[in-house]
Scaffold this active site. Structure first.
Site, short mmCIF file in Angstrom:
data_model
loop_
_atom_site.label_atom_id
_atom_site.label_comp_id
_atom_site.label_asym_id
_atom_site.label_seq_id
_atom_site.Cartn_x
_atom_site.Cartn_y
_atom_site.Cartn_z
CB THR A 107 62.03 61.55 21.66
OG1 THR A 107 62.65 60.61 20.78
CG2 THR A 107 60.86 62.20 20.94
CD GLU A 132 61.92 58.34 24.77
OE1 GLU A 132 61.81 59.49 24.34
OE2 GLU A 132 61.27 57.93 25.75
CG ASP A 192 57.20 62.37 30.39
OD1 ASP A 192 57.14 63.46 29.79
OD2 ASP A 192 57.28 61.27 29.81
N GLY A 200 57.90 58.70 28.06
CA GLY A 200 56.93 58.32 27.05
C GLY A 200 55.90 59.38 26.74
N GLY A 201 56.07 60.55 27.37
CA GLY A 201 55.15 61.65 27.08
C GLY A 201 55.14 62.01 25.60
N GLY A 202 56.24 61.73 24.92
CA GLY A 202 56.34 61.98 23.48
C GLY A 202 56.10 60.73 22.66
C1 5RP Z 1 59.40 61.15 24.96
C2 5RP Z 1 59.93 61.29 26.35
C3 5RP Z 1 60.49 62.62 26.75
O1 5RP Z 1 61.80 62.45 27.18
C4 5RP Z 1 59.63 63.16 27.86
O2 5RP Z 1 58.29 63.19 27.45
C5 5RP Z 1 60.09 64.57 28.26
O3 5RP Z 1 59.81 65.46 27.22
P1 5RP Z 1 60.15 66.99 27.29
O4 5RP Z 1 61.64 67.13 27.24
O5 5RP Z 1 59.46 67.57 26.07
O6 5RP Z 1 59.58 67.57 28.56
O7 5RP Z 1 59.94 60.38 27.14
O8 5RP Z 1 58.80 59.90 24.77
#
Ligand code: 5RP
Length: 235
Positions: free
Chosen positions: A39, A114, A95, A106-108
């Site tokens: 994600t 995941e 992240d 987990g930023g998303g």
């Molecule tokens: C989502 C995640 C993403 O892999 C993480 O946040 C990186 O995101 P991006 O590719 O937008 O920088 O762990 O839960």
């Protein structure tokens, strides 16, 4: 190994680096296979590249409703994880990632699914731009998915470790994950022992998933740098 960008690298934006690393991940996708899909914005670049590539996969196990929606638009069947016990590859962003392949994710807000999909895959391929590579994990606030009634207690446990936990919000309200739970973002941690921290936090009542991916680390990182896409392999 570094794949160069024809000398134009220094002018590339972070978005362009994500596009390049998304395309580079196609090397790990084989026609007719079922893959695991993560994600985030880097994964979205991978999905765009997959859609344009002509590679026909049999389906995907997805880590979020957001990625499932994108897969469906591409005409790729989204399969139930329970029906696909093993995957050859899981492709996802991070992240933060360190030189051992340990990550913060987990930023998303998709960290739980995941980790589940990654656990089914023989190979975790992390796709990231160079800003994600760190010496020590922890500058990015650590996401932790929690059962809502436990959030205050878990926040206190992180405070005892020197962290500061904030409940993630979506507008006025706490953000609700695809699993119906909440996210704490913990800043102020220097994660010098990712395996130990992941094991410890996993034991705390009310923790659904901690965003340290150490037991479930990357096997490979495709890292988009100003000099090209580097392939880092971790043992
Ligand atoms: C989502 C995640 C993403 O892999 C993480 O946040 C990186 O995101 P991006 O590719 O937008 O920088 O762990 O839960």
């Amino acid at each position: 190994m570094t794949e160069p960008f024809n000398g134009q690298a220094s002018t590339l934006s972070q978005d362009e680096l994500k596009t390049l690393v998304g395309r580079a991940a196609l090397a790990y996708v084989r026609e007719g296979e079922i893959i695991g899909v993560g994600t985030g914005s880097t994964v979205n670049k991978f999905l765009e590249a997959l859609g344009q590539s002509g590679i026909r996969i049999a389906g995907a196990v997805s880590s979020s409703q957001a990625s499932s929606a994108k897969l469906k638009v591409l005409g790729i069947p989204v399969l139930d994880a329970n029906e696909v016990p093993s995957l050859s590859v899981y492709i996802d962003g991070a992240d933060e990632i360190d030189a051992q392949g340990y990550m913060i994710k987990g930023g998303g807000a998709a960290l739980t699914r995941e980790k589940i999909v990654a656990a089914s895959a023989a190979q975790f391929v992390c796709i990231a731009d160079a800003s994600k590579m760190v010496k020590t994990l922890g500058a990015f606030p650590l996401p932790v998915e929690v059962i809502p009634m436990a959030s205050a207690r878990i926040a206190m446990q992180f405070e005892a470790l020197g962290g500061r936990a904030t409940l993630r919000r979506s507008g006025e309200r706490p953000l609700v994950t695809d699993n119906g739970q909440h996210i704490l973002d913990v800043s102020g941690l220097q994660i010098t022992d990712p395996l130990g921290l992941e094991s410890m936090v996993n034991q705390w009542p009310g923790v659904v998933t901690v965003g340290v991916f150490a037991h479930q680390k990357a096997n490979v990182c495709l890292l988009a740098t100003p000099e090209g896409v580097q392939t880092l392999e971790f043992c």
